[in-house]
Design a protein around this motif. Structure first.
Motif, PDB file in Angstrom:
ATOM      1  N   ASP A  90      28.948  62.001  17.417  1.00 19.30           N
ATOM      2  CA  ASP A  90      28.044  61.661  18.516  1.00 19.30           C
ATOM      3  C   ASP A  90      26.975  60.649  18.087  1.00 19.30           C
ATOM      4  OD1 ASP A  90      27.080  61.703  21.093  1.00 19.30           O
ATOM      5  OD2 ASP A  90      26.184  63.692  20.975  1.00 19.30           O
ATOM      6  N   ILE A  92      25.160  57.197  19.241  1.00 24.15           N
ATOM      7  CA  ILE A  92      24.943  56.389  20.440  1.00 24.15           C
ATOM      8  C   ILE A  92      24.187  55.123  20.065  1.00 24.15           C
ATOM      9  CG2 ILE A  92      23.897  56.328  22.727  1.00 24.15           C
ATOM     10  CD1 ILE A  92      24.044  59.594  22.303  1.00 24.15           C
ATOM     11  N   SER A 140      30.035  56.031  18.593  1.00 22.13           N
ATOM     12  CA  SER A 140      31.050  56.689  19.417  1.00 22.13           C
ATOM     13  C   SER A 140      30.794  56.341  20.884  1.00 22.13           C
ATOM     14  CB  SER A 140      31.020  58.200  19.210  1.00 22.13           C
ATOM     15  OG  SER A 140      29.712  58.699  19.390  1.00 22.13           O
ATOM     16  N   GLN A 141      29.593  55.865  21.175  1.00 21.98           N
ATOM     17  CA  GLN A 141      29.225  55.450  22.532  1.00 21.98           C
ATOM     18  C   GLN A 141      28.270  54.259  22.424  1.00 21.98           C
ATOM     19  OE1 GLN A 141      27.363  58.589  24.778  1.00 21.98           O
ATOM     20  NE2 GLN A 141      26.950  57.299  26.541  1.00 21.98           N
ATOM     21  N   LEU A 143      25.702  52.046  24.771  1.00 22.30           N
ATOM     22  CA  LEU A 143      25.026  52.029  26.058  1.00 22.30           C
ATOM     23  C   LEU A 143      24.141  50.791  26.129  1.00 22.30           C
ATOM     24  CD1 LEU A 143      24.406  53.468  28.729  1.00 22.30           C
ATOM     25  CD2 LEU A 143      22.624  54.749  27.527  1.00 22.30           C
ATOM     26  N   LEU A 157      22.482  59.728  29.307  1.00 22.72           N
ATOM     27  CA  LEU A 157      22.907  60.427  28.088  1.00 22.72           C
ATOM     28  C   LEU A 157      22.959  61.940  28.256  1.00 22.72           C
ATOM     29  CD1 LEU A 157      21.063  58.309  25.380  1.00 22.72           C
ATOM     30  CD2 LEU A 157      23.486  58.229  26.037  1.00 22.72           C
TER      31      LEU A 157
END
Length: 158
Positions: A90, A92, A140-141, A143, A157
């Protein structure tokens, strides 16, 4: 598992982390606590290699915790840190374009960052572009926060 916020200075990592969890961990503050001095002073006294070693130890510890973690913008410089981050599911990346970040940093009079103060805009842009690939490598993400308010980012989120 930690929820790790990554991004260049000015991306809003600490602000977003605080909004997601009032008990979030600010990695730079934790490092300064462990060092007993500011990161800038430690850098000047012991150098970057020594700092990155401590940073990796702290990161390794933090990835074991079930907390929101706000990292320093340079955490991705070290290959060891990138390898550690790749084990965390996780991560971001709060992504914004350089001009937006530059304006935010310049306007933030409460937090005068040494990297900003000691480099030209062109040098900062080069640092930004180099790090961008590393943020994306471990995220992993991703934004895009360029046009979002902190409230919108936090909502996204959650």
């Amino acid at each position: 598992m930690a929820k790790v916020l990554l991004g260049f200075m000015g991306a809003g990592k600490s602000t977003i982390a605080r909004g997601l969890d009032p008990y979030y961990i600010d990695m730079d503050a934790l490092i300064e606590e462990r060092l007993g001095m500011s990161i800038a002073d430690f850098f000047a006294e012991k150098g970057e290699v020594a700092f990155r070693q401590v940073e990796s130890e702290v990161l390794s510890d933090l990835l074991q915790k079930d907390k929101v973690v706000s990292t320093g913008g340079g955490v991705v410089i070290s290959q060891r840190n990138r390898d550690l981050l790749k084990t965390n599911p996780d991560n971001i990346y709060l992504k914004a374009d350089f001009e937006t970040l530059y304006q935010r940093i310049a306007a933030d009079k409460d937090n005068q960052r040494p990297l900003f103060l000691n480099n030209s805009k062109e040098d900062l842009a080069a640092i930004f572009h180099e790090r961008q690939a590393w943020y994306e490598e471990v995220a992993s993400q991703v934004l895009d926060v360029t046009k979002l308010s902190p409230e919108e980012i936090i909502e996204e989120l959650r």
